[in-house]
Design an enzyme around this catalytic site. Sequence first.
Site, mmCIF file in Angstrom:
data_model
loop_
_atom_site.group_PDB
_atom_site.id
_atom_site.type_symbol
_atom_site.label_atom_id
_atom_site.label_comp_id
_atom_site.label_asym_id
_atom_site.label_seq_id
_atom_site.Cartn_x
_atom_site.Cartn_y
_atom_site.Cartn_z
ATOM 1 N N PRO A 1 0.726 -1.259 -0.113
ATOM 2 C CA PRO A 1 0.050 -0.009 -0.013
ATOM 3 C C PRO A 1 0.993 1.370 0.035
ATOM 4 O O PRO A 1 0.359 2.420 -0.201
ATOM 5 C CB PRO A 1 -0.826 -0.072 1.245
ATOM 6 C CG PRO A 1 -0.048 -1.082 2.321
ATOM 7 C CD PRO A 1 0.644 -2.190 1.277
ATOM 8 N N ARG B 1 -5.071 -9.009 -20.266
ATOM 9 C CA ARG B 1 -6.404 -8.639 -21.133
ATOM 10 C C ARG B 1 -5.582 -7.703 -22.465
ATOM 11 O O ARG B 1 -6.397 -7.534 -23.262
ATOM 12 C CB ARG B 1 -7.489 -7.989 -20.538
ATOM 13 C CG ARG B 1 -7.155 -6.932 -20.036
ATOM 14 C CD ARG B 1 -8.429 -6.383 -19.017
ATOM 15 N NE ARG B 1 -9.737 -5.936 -20.074
ATOM 16 C CZ ARG B 1 -9.698 -4.937 -20.651
ATOM 17 N NH1 ARG B 1 -9.074 -3.970 -20.580
ATOM 18 N NH2 ARG B 1 -10.693 -4.412 -21.567
ATOM 19 N N GLU C 1 1.919 -8.377 8.640
ATOM 20 C CA GLU C 1 2.371 -6.863 8.698
ATOM 21 C C GLU C 1 3.144 -6.387 7.489
ATOM 22 O O GLU C 1 3.625 -5.078 7.293
ATOM 23 C CB GLU C 1 3.188 -6.784 9.916
ATOM 24 C CG GLU C 1 2.089 -6.380 11.194
ATOM 25 C CD GLU C 1 1.285 -5.532 11.128
ATOM 26 O OE1 GLU C 1 1.661 -4.264 10.708
ATOM 27 O OE2 GLU C 1 -0.131 -5.826 11.326
HETATM 28 N N1 SAM Z 1 1.909 -2.888 7.546
HETATM 29 C C1 SAM Z 1 1.793 -2.584 6.236
HETATM 30 C C2 SAM Z 1 1.824 -1.135 5.926
HETATM 31 O O1 SAM Z 1 1.634 -0.406 6.760
HETATM 32 O O2 SAM Z 1 2.099 -0.782 4.925
HETATM 33 C C3 SAM Z 1 0.547 -3.141 5.637
HETATM 34 C C4 SAM Z 1 0.481 -4.718 5.241
HETATM 35 S S1 SAM Z 1 -0.992 -5.417 4.518
HETATM 36 C C5 SAM Z 1 -1.827 -5.772 6.070
HETATM 37 C C6 SAM Z 1 -0.331 -6.700 4.320
HETATM 38 C C7 SAM Z 1 0.130 -6.848 2.529
HETATM 39 O O3 SAM Z 1 -1.044 -6.507 2.032
HETATM 40 C C8 SAM Z 1 1.264 -5.831 2.291
HETATM 41 O O4 SAM Z 1 2.527 -6.103 2.606
HETATM 42 C C9 SAM Z 1 0.914 -5.991 0.631
HETATM 43 O O5 SAM Z 1 1.422 -6.789 -0.059
HETATM 44 C C10 SAM Z 1 -0.695 -6.153 0.579
HETATM 45 N N2 SAM Z 1 -1.274 -4.961 0.540
HETATM 46 C C11 SAM Z 1 -2.230 -4.435 1.329
HETATM 47 N N3 SAM Z 1 -2.842 -3.257 0.771
HETATM 48 C C12 SAM Z 1 -2.281 -3.433 -0.541
HETATM 49 C C13 SAM Z 1 -2.622 -2.221 -1.434
HETATM 50 N N4 SAM Z 1 -3.443 -1.137 -1.552
HETATM 51 N N5 SAM Z 1 -1.861 -2.525 -2.701
HETATM 52 C C14 SAM Z 1 -0.872 -3.361 -2.837
HETATM 53 N N6 SAM Z 1 -0.533 -4.357 -2.010
HETATM 54 C C15 SAM Z 1 -1.419 -3.990 -0.675
#
Ligand code: SAM
Length: 227
Positions: A91, A155, A118
């Site tokens: 994210p 696609r 995490e």
């Molecule tokens: N602790 C992290 C942070 O604050 O950035 C968030 C971890 S999230 C719960 C777990 C995983 O979900 C991330 O490591 C990523 O691979 C994925 N993820 C969650 N949201 C995402 C998004 N908006 N775009 C891409 N990957 C995402």
Amino acid sequence: MFNMKINIITIFPAMFESVFAQSILKRAQESASVEIKVHNLRDWALDKHKMVDDRPFGGGPGMVLKVDVLCHAITDLKEKNKNSKVILLSPQGEKYSQQKAEQFSKKESLILIAGHYEGFDERIRDYVDLELSIGDYVLTGGEIPAMVIADSVIRLLPGVLGDENSAPTDSFSAGSSLLGHPQYTRPEEFDGKKVPAVLKSGDHGEIKKWREQKARKKTQEKRPDLS
Ligand code: SAM
């Protein structure tokens, strides 16, 4: 020989099974437009317990994916797939877009890394080409973002969509700065709402003109930032 290879690293490979086994994504693999391989990160674990995550230094909730195991996986996959672009789903990354999907669709090979819990040990960021987010919200894992990227890229590969004209007229595509035009199908009238007469006229010039006008109007109303 496949046109493109997509390798995905995850700790939940089963999440991908049905998504890649249906519809256009299934046909794209059958026609050798793309080869998708979903790998379990555990296959690169370095200890006998097959550990892929550990508690964060400094304390706090949740588990963090280990940099040594991830690096092992990346090195191995890059060795087997030369010219790979390595993408970390996070994210915190750059925002994904149709423009990026178009750029990726011209690559030979993508490696997508899905985090979970995490997230990743911070040091992994030195071993990837790009960190990508699919939007400003937090999901439980990078599996759905990896599916989003794979789907939007596949696609666009030559021959994947039945009608070659359909991708360039999509919303956000490089061929157009407009949202897609309105579409109608049967019934011709529903709840007093009629299909615009021009679409039934058979006059392709008029239909094209009407669609362009409507796409422009729609874009101005819904996404004025695009026009
Ligand atoms: N602790 C992290 C942070 O604050 O950035 C968030 C971890 S999230 C719960 C777990 C995983 O979900 C991330 O490591 C990523 O691979 C994925 N993820 C969650 N949201 C995402 C998004 N908006 N775009 C891409 N990957 C995402």
